[in-house]
Design a protein around this motif. Structure first.
Motif, PDB file in Angstrom:
ATOM      1  N   THR A 128     -24.868 -19.805  32.944  1.00 28.66           N
ATOM      2  CA  THR A 128     -24.332 -18.440  32.890  1.00 28.66           C
ATOM      3  C   THR A 128     -22.820 -18.421  33.064  1.00 28.66           C
ATOM      4  O   THR A 128     -22.121 -17.697  32.359  1.00 28.66           O
ATOM      5  CB  THR A 128     -24.970 -17.582  34.013  1.00 28.66           C
ATOM      6  N   GLY A 141     -21.526 -16.903  29.907  1.00 34.48           N
ATOM      7  CA  GLY A 141     -21.638 -15.457  30.136  1.00 34.48           C
ATOM      8  C   GLY A 141     -20.562 -14.633  29.426  1.00 34.48           C
ATOM      9  O   GLY A 141     -20.884 -13.655  28.737  1.00 34.48           O
ATOM     10  N   TYR A 165     -20.869 -13.061  25.940  1.00 37.88           N
ATOM     11  CA  TYR A 165     -21.865 -12.017  25.656  1.00 37.88           C
ATOM     12  C   TYR A 165     -21.363 -10.622  26.034  1.00 37.88           C
ATOM     13  O   TYR A 165     -22.131  -9.743  26.375  1.00 37.88           O
ATOM     14  CB  TYR A 165     -23.198 -12.374  26.347  1.00 37.88           C
ATOM     15  N   LEU A 192     -23.663 -11.573  34.909  1.00 38.66           N
ATOM     16  CA  LEU A 192     -23.640 -11.037  33.542  1.00 38.66           C
ATOM     17  C   LEU A 192     -23.348  -9.540  33.517  1.00 38.66           C
ATOM     18  O   LEU A 192     -22.926  -8.995  32.498  1.00 38.66           O
ATOM     19  CB  LEU A 192     -24.971 -11.333  32.839  1.00 38.66           C
ATOM     20  N   TYR A 239     -20.207  -8.470  31.964  1.00 33.18           N
ATOM     21  CA  TYR A 239     -20.005  -8.613  30.513  1.00 33.18           C
ATOM     22  C   TYR A 239     -21.031  -7.873  29.667  1.00 33.18           C
ATOM     23  O   TYR A 239     -20.675  -7.135  28.757  1.00 33.18           O
ATOM     24  CB  TYR A 239     -20.037 -10.106  30.123  1.00 33.18           C
ATOM     25  N   ALA A 240     -22.321  -8.116  29.945  1.00 33.11           N
ATOM     26  CA  ALA A 240     -23.373  -7.668  29.010  1.00 33.11           C
ATOM     27  C   ALA A 240     -23.563  -6.153  29.058  1.00 33.11           C
ATOM     28  O   ALA A 240     -23.227  -5.486  30.042  1.00 33.11           O
ATOM     29  CB  ALA A 240     -24.672  -8.370  29.348  1.00 33.11           C
ATOM     30  N   ILE A 283     -29.243  -5.970  30.490  1.00 32.28           N
ATOM     31  CA  ILE A 283     -29.732  -7.260  30.989  1.00 32.28           C
ATOM     32  C   ILE A 283     -31.208  -7.127  31.376  1.00 32.28           C
ATOM     33  O   ILE A 283     -31.557  -6.285  32.219  1.00 32.28           O
ATOM     34  CB  ILE A 283     -28.931  -7.718  32.231  1.00 32.28           C
TER      35      ILE A 283
END
Ligand SMILES: Cc1cc2nc3c(=O)[nH]c(=O)nc-3n(C[C@H](O)[C@H](O)[C@H](O)COP(=O)(O)OP(=O)(O)OC[C@H]3O[C@@H](n4cnc5c(N)ncnc54)[C@H](O)[C@@H]3O)c2cc1C
Length: 304
Positions: free
Chosen positions: A133, A137, A140, A161, A164-165, A168
């Motif tokens: 990750t 990470g 993403y 994450l 960023y994401a 999830i």
């Protein structure tokens, strides 16, 4: 030339063994693929290593490495493919074609991420499937991702994450999550994280890159789809012990059986420390303690 000691592996256990071996004035060599081991997969700060309230895995490892190298420990960046013992001398054969002889050996090879063995996994490594990750990470940003594994590592991956994401999912095979209370509380405060239990991953699909996963709802057998661009596998770790062959006894998880006072294996002069042995507590501070202890007993073995 025959070394006093070879230390195989450059994670916390191996690096601590390196520091202690230098202080014992042993002629020792660390052979490792790289320094840091699993700490380089650590997504959030370490909060349980004494002396640091919070420190990133990379920073802590850099401190270990600097301290070890300042003591003059010799390093060979290579992978040990075979270890044998002939006439009381250990012989390590490496991927790079080197043959190194030693009076004693400390195995500190830790563990590697466990693979899932589902269709699409190998095909999409580096194209949506990741085992690290912290490394991947940031790629993403704004994407939807799924984490496979609802233990502490999976939960910490989700917390990381979150930076960023867009969305999830955490997919857990069991009926309940395995992560500790602390991580559960942190995750429940993040709205974009959704936990799905009793879920068995069946397939990872896509074209050039991952675009969806199929999982089975184990409660009713129904197959379901999640549209995601990233799959972070956090399904535990397997010890790296294949190359030890008959020199050690392994348990069903392929961990090395040791005497927990000395960390010696069934072969005199061969020690196994850190996550690679059958010890139940897999932590940095434990790995360090075992690395230190094994050097003291290796020293006694060499000088007996
Ligand atoms: C995501 C994550 C989060 C974690 N968080 C924490 C935490 O907050 N606190 C904590 O205390 N612990 C934490 N841990 C556990 C901790 O990282 C491990 O307990 C620790 O790294 C074990 O150290 P080790 O030296 O035994 O093995 P490893 O860290 O696995 O290092 C093994 C080393 O050996 C090398 N190697 C392997 N095979 C060979 C070979 N054949 N030849 C040469 N070199 C080889 C590898 O390249 C690696 O450098 C975490 C682990 C993970 C994965």
């Amino acid at each position: 030339m025959i070394q006093d000691l070879i230390i195989i592996g450059g994670g916390p256990a191996g690096m601590t063994a390196g520091i202690y071996s230098a202080r014992q004035k042993l002629d020792s060599l660390i052979i490792t693929k790289e320094f840091g081991g699993q700490m380089t997969h650590k997504a959030v700060d370490i909060e349980n290593y004494p002396g640091f309230d919070k420190i990133s895995g990379f920073e802590l490892i850099a401190k270990f490495e600097d301290q070890m190298k300042s003591k003059g420990v010799k390093v060979l960046y290579d992978e040990v493919k075979e270890l044998k013992k002939e006439n009381d001398i250990f012989i390590a054969l490496t991927e790079g074609g080197k043959t190194i002889e030693s009076k004693a050996v400390i195995i500190a090879t830790g563990a590697e991420p466990r693979r899932l063995d589902v269709p699409g996994e190998t095909e999409y490594v580096g194209r949506g499937v990741s085992y690290c990750t912290t490394c991947d990470g940031p790629l993403y940003n704004g994407k939807d991702v799924v984490i496979i594994g609802g233990g502490d590592t999976g939960f910490e991956a989700a917390i990381f994450l979150n930076n960023y994401a867009n969305k999830i999912y955490i997919l857990e095979y069991g009926d309940t999550i395995r992560a500790g209370k602390d991580n559960q509380e942190k995750v429940s405060a993040i709205e974009k994280i959704e936990i799905i239990t009793s879920a068995e991953l069946k397939e990872i699909k896509g074209e050039n890159f991952v675009s969806q996963i199929i999982f089975k709802d184990r409660k009713n057998g129904e197959e379901k789809i999640l549209d995601v661009q990233g799959v972070f596998v956090q399904a535990g770790y397997l010890p790296d012990t294949e190359f030890l062959k008959d020199l050690v006894e392994l348990n069903e998880r392929k961990e090395v059986v040791v005497n927990f006072e000395t960390f010696e294996t069934k072969t005199p002069g061969l020690f196994a420390v850190g996550d690679v042995n059958t010890g139940k507590v897999k932590q940095v501070v434990v790995a360090c303690g075992e690395g230190a202890t094994a050097v003291i007993y290796a020293y006694k073995y060499i000088n007996k």
